[in-house]
Motif scaffolding. Structure first.
Motif, PDB file in Angstrom:
ATOM      1  N   VAL A  13      64.761 -39.653 -84.916  1.00 51.32           N
ATOM      2  CA  VAL A  13      65.076 -41.069 -84.771  1.00 51.32           C
ATOM      3  C   VAL A  13      63.882 -41.899 -85.236  1.00 51.32           C
ATOM      4  O   VAL A  13      62.743 -41.420 -85.250  1.00 51.32           O
ATOM      5  CB  VAL A  13      65.418 -41.448 -83.308  1.00 51.32           C
ATOM      6  CG1 VAL A  13      66.739 -40.855 -82.885  1.00 51.32           C
ATOM      7  CG2 VAL A  13      64.309 -41.010 -82.360  1.00 51.32           C
ATOM      8  N   LYS A  14      64.170 -43.139 -85.587  1.00 53.67           N
ATOM      9  CA  LYS A  14      63.123 -44.050 -86.054  1.00 53.67           C
ATOM     10  C   LYS A  14      62.951 -45.187 -85.058  1.00 53.67           C
ATOM     11  O   LYS A  14      63.069 -46.368 -85.397  1.00 53.67           O
ATOM     12  CB  LYS A  14      63.470 -44.586 -87.439  1.00 53.67           C
ATOM     13  CG  LYS A  14      63.537 -43.507 -88.524  1.00 53.67           C
ATOM     14  CD  LYS A  14      63.893 -44.092 -89.875  1.00 53.67           C
ATOM     15  CE  LYS A  14      63.947 -43.002 -90.937  1.00 53.67           C
ATOM     16  NZ  LYS A  14      64.314 -43.538 -92.280  1.00 53.67           N
ATOM     17  N   VAL A  15      62.698 -44.824 -83.827  1.00 53.72           N
ATOM     18  CA  VAL A  15      62.443 -45.822 -82.781  1.00 53.72           C
ATOM     19  C   VAL A  15      60.948 -46.126 -82.781  1.00 53.72           C
ATOM     20  O   VAL A  15      60.134 -45.244 -82.491  1.00 53.72           O
ATOM     21  CB  VAL A  15      62.885 -45.293 -81.400  1.00 53.72           C
ATOM     22  CG1 VAL A  15      62.513 -46.289 -80.305  1.00 53.72           C
ATOM     23  CG2 VAL A  15      64.382 -45.027 -81.387  1.00 53.72           C
ATOM     24  N   ASN A  16      60.592 -47.360 -83.112  1.00 57.73           N
ATOM     25  CA  ASN A  16      59.174 -47.709 -83.142  1.00 57.73           C
ATOM     26  C   ASN A  16      58.797 -48.578 -81.953  1.00 57.73           C
ATOM     27  O   ASN A  16      59.640 -48.946 -81.124  1.00 57.73           O
ATOM     28  CB  ASN A  16      58.817 -48.394 -84.476  1.00 57.73           C
ATOM     29  CG  ASN A  16      59.669 -49.633 -84.727  1.00 57.73           C
ATOM     30  OD1 ASN A  16      59.939 -50.416 -83.803  1.00 57.73           O
ATOM     31  ND2 ASN A  16      60.094 -49.833 -85.975  1.00 57.73           N
ATOM     32  N   GLU A  17      57.519 -48.905 -81.886  1.00 56.00           N
ATOM     33  CA  GLU A  17      57.028 -49.676 -80.734  1.00 56.00           C
ATOM     34  C   GLU A  17      57.653 -51.063 -80.674  1.00 56.00           C
ATOM     35  O   GLU A  17      57.908 -51.598 -79.580  1.00 56.00           O
ATOM     36  CB  GLU A  17      55.496 -49.783 -80.801  1.00 56.00           C
ATOM     37  CG  GLU A  17      54.762 -48.570 -80.265  1.00 56.00           C
ATOM     38  CD  GLU A  17      55.104 -47.273 -81.018  1.00 56.00           C
ATOM     39  OE1 GLU A  17      55.291 -47.338 -82.254  1.00 56.00           O
ATOM     40  OE2 GLU A  17      55.192 -46.221 -80.369  1.00 56.00           O
ATOM     41  N   ALA A  18      57.927 -51.653 -81.832  1.00 58.60           N
ATOM     42  CA  ALA A  18      58.573 -52.971 -81.836  1.00 58.60           C
ATOM     43  C   ALA A  18      59.984 -52.875 -81.263  1.00 58.60           C
ATOM     44  O   ALA A  18      60.420 -53.759 -80.511  1.00 58.60           O
ATOM     45  CB  ALA A  18      58.617 -53.531 -83.257  1.00 58.60           C
ATOM     46  N   ASP A  19      60.709 -51.812 -81.600  1.00 56.91           N
ATOM     47  CA  ASP A  19      62.054 -51.622 -81.043  1.00 56.91           C
ATOM     48  C   ASP A  19      62.001 -51.530 -79.519  1.00 56.91           C
ATOM     49  O   ASP A  19      62.831 -52.119 -78.817  1.00 56.91           O
ATOM     50  CB  ASP A  19      62.695 -50.347 -81.600  1.00 56.91           C
ATOM     51  CG  ASP A  19      62.981 -50.425 -83.085  1.00 56.91           C
ATOM     52  OD1 ASP A  19      63.157 -51.551 -83.590  1.00 56.91           O
ATOM     53  OD2 ASP A  19      63.017 -49.363 -83.732  1.00 56.91           O
ATOM     54  N   LEU A  20      61.027 -50.772 -79.021  1.00 53.24           N
ATOM     55  CA  LEU A  20      60.899 -50.618 -77.571  1.00 53.24           C
ATOM     56  C   LEU A  20      60.537 -51.948 -76.911  1.00 53.24           C
ATOM     57  O   LEU A  20      61.087 -52.302 -75.859  1.00 53.24           O
ATOM     58  CB  LEU A  20      59.844 -49.558 -77.245  1.00 53.24           C
ATOM     59  CG  LEU A  20      60.187 -48.122 -77.645  1.00 53.24           C
ATOM     60  CD1 LEU A  20      58.979 -47.205 -77.432  1.00 53.24           C
ATOM     61  CD2 LEU A  20      61.385 -47.610 -76.852  1.00 53.24           C
ATOM     62  N   ALA A  21      59.616 -52.684 -77.529  1.00 53.27           N
ATOM     63  CA  ALA A  21      59.209 -53.969 -76.959  1.00 53.27           C
ATOM     64  C   ALA A  21      60.373 -54.956 -76.947  1.00 53.27           C
ATOM     65  O   ALA A  21      60.591 -55.680 -75.961  1.00 53.27           O
ATOM     66  CB  ALA A  21      58.027 -54.537 -77.748  1.00 53.27           C
ATOM     67  N   GLU A  22      61.142 -55.003 -78.036  1.00 56.09           N
ATOM     68  CA  GLU A  22      62.282 -55.926 -78.102  1.00 56.09           C
ATOM     69  C   GLU A  22      63.386 -55.514 -77.131  1.00 56.09           C
ATOM     70  O   GLU A  22      64.047 -56.368 -76.536  1.00 56.09           O
ATOM     71  CB  GLU A  22      62.810 -55.972 -79.535  1.00 56.09           C
ATOM     72  CG  GLU A  22      61.855 -56.675 -80.495  1.00 56.09           C
ATOM     73  CD  GLU A  22      62.159 -56.392 -81.950  1.00 56.09           C
ATOM     74  OE1 GLU A  22      63.159 -55.670 -82.216  1.00 56.09           O
ATOM     75  OE2 GLU A  22      61.414 -56.876 -82.828  1.00 56.09           O
ATOM     76  N   THR A  23      63.578 -54.208 -76.957  1.00 51.12           N
ATOM     77  CA  THR A  23      64.577 -53.734 -75.991  1.00 51.12           C
ATOM     78  C   THR A  23      64.164 -54.095 -74.581  1.00 51.12           C
ATOM     79  O   THR A  23      64.990 -54.558 -73.779  1.00 51.12           O
ATOM     80  CB  THR A  23      64.756 -52.209 -76.130  1.00 51.12           C
ATOM     81  OG1 THR A  23      65.236 -51.911 -77.446  1.00 51.12           O
ATOM     82  CG2 THR A  23      65.730 -51.687 -75.101  1.00 51.12           C
ATOM     83  N   ALA A  24      62.892 -53.903 -74.254  1.00 51.47           N
ATOM     84  CA  ALA A  24      62.405 -54.268 -72.922  1.00 51.47           C
ATOM     85  C   ALA A  24      62.563 -55.764 -72.671  1.00 51.47           C
ATOM     86  O   ALA A  24      62.974 -56.191 -71.584  1.00 51.47           O
ATOM     87  CB  ALA A  24      60.943 -53.846 -72.768  1.00 51.47           C
ATOM     88  N   ALA A  25      62.254 -56.565 -73.695  1.00 53.00           N
ATOM     89  CA  ALA A  25      62.403 -58.018 -73.550  1.00 53.00           C
ATOM     90  C   ALA A  25      63.868 -58.392 -73.366  1.00 53.00           C
ATOM     91  O   ALA A  25      64.200 -59.284 -72.568  1.00 53.00           O
ATOM     92  CB  ALA A  25      61.820 -58.723 -74.774  1.00 53.00           C
TER      93      ALA A  25
END
Length: 395
Positions: A189-201
């Motif tokens: 998968v190509k889950v990056n730190e920005a994806d995680l940060a935006e999902t958390a937000a």
């Protein structure tokens, strides 16, 4: 609208409770609302804990033949999330395995991710032990200082500790993020730190919209709970991602609100399950007026109510339906429901990445299931039948 809605002889719904934050808190002694509101924090904490784990050994042997995510209940659901986020272009098969042990074909060429919120589930423990015996690469995810951690240590496999602060169903993001990052380490998968940060937000923002102090007319979760009250929910997702969210809603409706529910993909519903709308719980039940007083109808049957979860993401021309096809299918089902007097609710995903869109389809239904249970006078944290079944099986 009356403060108590009679449900054809069933337990009444206390609508006033939903707009009384102190009473909501008193009726939720285990803090299920608070645990569910922690989803964004779960993403951040789980990402940090995973970063501290040594996943390098997992990646050293390159891409596996297949990945098996082993566990039960919410733990196994993390495998469904991985398969959904990885998508149909995932280079290897991803299997969510819910039984004790692992499939007979699993061997040294494969990766097994054993997941258990408690670190004690027989399914995860059995899978971890079998993976170690067969020489498969193993990752274990669960409560620290648990039997699962011991199995991982004996196998010299990575273990990602996830502190248990709530039931597994309220900890899906704490369990899912390590699974996704383990899969990322082997190129799935190509889950990056920005994806995680935006999902958390996104999770934080939706939790704020669904907070206990927000009144029903502005709180999407309370509104959804009221629309489902006294009905048999039918939840259909318009894409594989939305269908995954629909199945998750089925999990939480069953556990938190004790409601029976039908879930699935909207495309498949058109091959047969849409016929439910013409059945004794659909168009044949109680006439076409969904606002009729239940005491004035001959039917003692609960009505269906339909929840449509729409992905709204960009389609891949080769493997996904075009957005306009998805939209036409949604509109067709809405019209069919209207003609039969069946209430429907539409929730459309928001966000860019698949993970963020999934989060936007999970949070409001999660809260709705809790509010629905609370309005029935149920404690969503305590599920006596589950406890009783586990005790009987241990005896």
């Amino acid at each position: 609208m009356s403060e108590e809605l009679s449900l054809r002889g069933h337990r009444t719904i206390d609508e006033a409770l939903l707009d009384d934050a102190p009473r909501l808190a008193a009726n939720d002694p285990g803090g299920m609302l608070r645990a569910t509101a922690s989803a964004g924090a779960q993403v951040r904490e789980a990402a940090a804990l995973t970063a501290e784990s040594n996943l390098a050994m997992l990646a050293d042997e390159g891409r596996p033949r297949a990945v098996v995510i082993a566990g039960a209940g919410t733990a196994a659901r993390t495998g469904d999330v991985l398969a959904t986020v990885a998508g149909p272009r995932c280079p290897v098969p991803v299997l969510a395995h819910r039984s004790v042990g692992i499939p007979g074909w699993v061997g040294a060429a494969d990766v097994v991710i054993a997941v258990s919120a408690s670190g004690r589930s027989p399914e995860a423990l059995g899978a971890a032990e079998a993976a170690a015996r067969r020489g498969a690469r193993l990752v274990a995810i669960g409560a620290p200082d648990s039997p699962l951690q011991s199995v991982a240590e004996r196998a010299r496999a990575p273990f990602i500790p996830v502190p248990r602060r709530a039931p597994a169903r309220a900890s899906i993001w704490a369990l899912t993020v390590p699974v996704l990052l383990a899969a990322r380490s082997i190129g799935l998968v190509k889950v990056n730190e920005a994806d995680l940060a935006e999902t958390a937000a996104r999770l934080d923002a939706d939790a704020d919209r669904c907070r206990a102090t927000a009144e029903s007319f502005v709180n999407p979760a309370k509104g959804m709970a009221l629309s489902l009250a006294g009905s048999i929910p039918v939840v259909w997702g318009s894409s594989s991602l939305a269908a995954m969210a629909a199945r998750r809603f089925g999990d939480t409706l069953s556990a938190n609100a004790r409601y029976p529910v039908v879930t699935g993909a909207l495309g498949e519903a058109g091959r047969g399950r849409v016929g439910l709308l013409d059945g004794v719980f659909g168009g044949l039940a109680g006439g076409a007026d969904i606002f009729a007083d239940p005491d004035e109808t001959d039917s003692m049957l609960a009505r269906l109510s339909v929840v449509l979860l729409q992905d709204g993401g960009l389609a891949d021309d080769e493997i996904s339906e075009a957005p306009e096809v998805e939209q036409r299918r949604i509109e067709a089902v809405q019209e069919i429901c209207d003609r039969r007097g069946i209430r429907w609710t539409l929730l459309t995903a928001q966000g860019g990445s698949a993970l963020e869109r999934l989060a936007s389809l999970v949070t409001i239904p999660d809260f709705a299931s809790i509010y629905l249970g609370l309005a029935h006078g149920l404690d969503p944290m305590a599920v006596p039948a589950v406890t009783e079944l586990k005790e009987r099986l241990r005896a």
